[in-house]
Design an enzyme around this catalytic site. Structure first.
Site, PDB file in Angstrom:
ATOM      1  N   SER A   1     -23.621  28.517   7.773  1.00 28.59           N
ATOM      2  CA  SER A   1     -23.363  29.291   6.451  1.00 28.59           C
ATOM      3  C   SER A   1     -24.025  31.223   6.477  1.00 28.59           C
ATOM      4  O   SER A   1     -24.937  31.317   7.172  1.00 28.59           O
ATOM      5  CB  SER A   1     -22.796  29.721   5.283  1.00 28.59           C
TER       6      SER A   1
ATOM      7  N   HIS B   1     -15.501  24.033   5.901  1.00 30.09           N
ATOM      8  CA  HIS B   1     -17.038  24.442   5.492  1.00 30.09           C
ATOM      9  C   HIS B   1     -17.989  23.849   5.137  1.00 30.09           C
ATOM     10  O   HIS B   1     -17.497  23.069   3.952  1.00 30.09           O
ATOM     11  CB  HIS B   1     -17.171  26.130   5.141  1.00 30.09           C
TER      12      HIS B   1
ATOM     13  N   GLU C   1     -13.521  25.786   9.426  1.00 27.74           N
ATOM     14  CA  GLU C   1     -14.085  26.419   8.203  1.00 27.74           C
ATOM     15  C   GLU C   1     -13.440  26.772   7.220  1.00 27.74           C
ATOM     16  O   GLU C   1     -14.101  26.030   6.116  1.00 27.74           O
ATOM     17  CB  GLU C   1     -14.409  27.637   9.038  1.00 27.74           C
TER      18      GLU C   1
END
Length: 456
Positions: free
Chosen positions: A182, A375, A303
């Site tokens: 990230s 994610h 995600e």
């Protein structure tokens, strides 16, 4: 006992074997000032307890990956490392340096989520987790107050410290792999474009980098700085941490607009600000300077489920006829726009320039989570242990043993890459406009991954 450039450290040997050094200072910094070398100390410094992490609000997606334990130390004196090594014996082992994510406002390399002991014991490598400044303390940019990109400069300082000291911990300073997820992965893309980081790492792994975010224009950085100052209402140089964090949250809410629709990180790396080039030259500079840096870059399949599942607007859509399909299509489109497509373009550019590039997609999802391959879902396969991930909602319905085989193979690929520049396992080098080089998926009890394009 280890002797560094600043003094001696005393760590501890864990029950599982590796030696751990916590709270290791790699730099110091006054508020809104660049990092400086750590002054030498006399005697032996205790390195058995974690150092402070950057002051921060609650995790943005704590409802997905779980919340860290309450009461962990936070403070501005947060420029410290967690180092895990098989032995501080002078051997030259590959080094993996972890940059955690958290939208540039949360996270720390010292969190139990990110413990690197499995990588160390399975791969005979040295692991380094980095704590650096976040939010307004790390990325506020305003003339006369803060130069900006302080968190990025902290990362450069950490990598320099690793170069100069990691040999004492049994690591090879010429074989450093920096990896992150990230905002941590986005940071690495920035470092690849920064001349100040040139030569500080040999390989890089970018997991779920929000590459569509690019880097901020100076005008955008000044706007968020003005919103922050208006919310603070006092001198930021003397304001309390509580006041800083409260003003930061208010500024982010204002910048996000009605309903929080524009929720990309606002305190983030800024173009034309040390150590970064102008905006237009960011990714070309990364390609030009990093053709000799081996790269793995990839994403997870769903995600944006981590950010959008359960949000009021999404749940309203899902309640309509055909709503679930519409909502799923919208989330998939956002995933492609923010993560997949720009990551692929970055891989294409580096591969076209002659770089060694490998790509992947991670498709595994827990049977009862509802988040899919969201994610952060790959993190438990790489870092941390059963205890640190036991309450993660994104893993609902999956036992720890269910993660074992895929985790072993994923860690094996990362370890092979750190040692040789090749993740093995039959991966092909990425070619421009190519498909993901590998798809990690749940495909039955005995087969935990599939070659791209093969049935899952």
């Amino acid at each position: 006992m280890v002797k560094t450039s600043s003094g001696e450290l005393r760590g501890l040997v864990t029950a599982s074997g590796p030696a751990v050094f916590r709270g290791v200072p790699y730099a110091r910094a006054d508020r809104f000032a660049p990092p400086e070398p750590v002054p030498p100390w006399s005697g032996v410094r205790d390195a058995t307890e974690h150092g402070p992490m950057s002051p921060q609000p609650p995790f943005r997606i704590g409802a997905v990956m779980g919340e860290p334990p309450a009461g962990l130390p936070q403070g501005e004196d947060c420029l410290n490392l967690t180092i895990v090594t098989p032995a501080a014996d002078g051997r030259k082992r590959p080094v993996l340096v972890w940059l955690p994510g958290g939208a540039y406002v949360t996270g720390a390399g010292s969190l139990d989520f990110y413990d690197g002991q499995r990588l160390v014991t399975e791969g005979d490598v040295v692991f380094v987790g980095v704590n650096y400044r976040l939010g307004a303390l790390g990325y506020l940019k305003l003339d006369g107050l803060s130069p900006g990109n302080l968190g990025l400069l902290d990362q450069v300082a950490a990598l320099r410290w690793v170069r100069d000291n990691i040999a004492a911990f049994g690591g090879d300073p010429d074989q450093v792999t920096v990896f992150g997820q990230s905002a941590g992965a986005h940071s690495i893309a920035c470092l690849m474009a920064a001349p100040a980081a040139d030569g500080l790492f040999r390989r890089a792994i970018l997991q779920s980098a929000p590459m569509a975010m690019k880097i901020a224009k100076p005008a955008r950085a000044e706007r968020i700085a003005r919103l922050f100052l208006a919310a603070l209402g006092t001198d930021p140089r003397t304001a309390s941490i509580e006041e800083i964090l409260a003003a930061q949250e208010k500024a982010l809410a204002r910048a996000a607009g009605p309903g929080g629709l524009y929720s990309v990180p606002q305190f983030c790396p800024v173009a034309e600000t040390d150590p970064l080039p102008p905006l237009a030259g960011w990714q070309p500079a990364a390609v030009r300077q990093s053709r000799e840096v081996d790269l793995i870059i990839g994403t997870v399949r769903h995600e944006t489920n981590a950010f959008l599942n359960g949000k009021p607007g999404i749940t309203q859509i899902e309640a309509l006829p055909f709503g679930p399909a519409v909502a799923a299509a919208a989330k998939n489109a956002i995933t492609r726009w923010m993560f997949d497509a720009p990551s692929r373009r970055f891989a294409d550019a580096l591969a076209a320039a002659g770089g060694r590039v490998f790509t992947y997609r991670f498709d595994w999802s827990a049977p009862a989570s509802g988040y899919g391959a969201c994610h952060c879902v790959e993190l438990p396969f790489l870092l941390g242990d059963r205890e640190s991930w036991i309450g993660a909602p994104m893993l609902a319905g999956a036992g720890w043993d269910d993660l074992a085989e895929l985790g072993r193979r994923l860690r094996g690929a990362w370890l092979s890459f750190a040692k040789t520049g090749d993740p093995s396992l039959g991966w092909q080098r990425h070619s421009p406009r190519g498909r993901p080089g590998y798809v990690w998926a749940r495909s039955g009890p005995d087969r935990a991954l599939a070659q791209a394009g093969s049935p899952e």
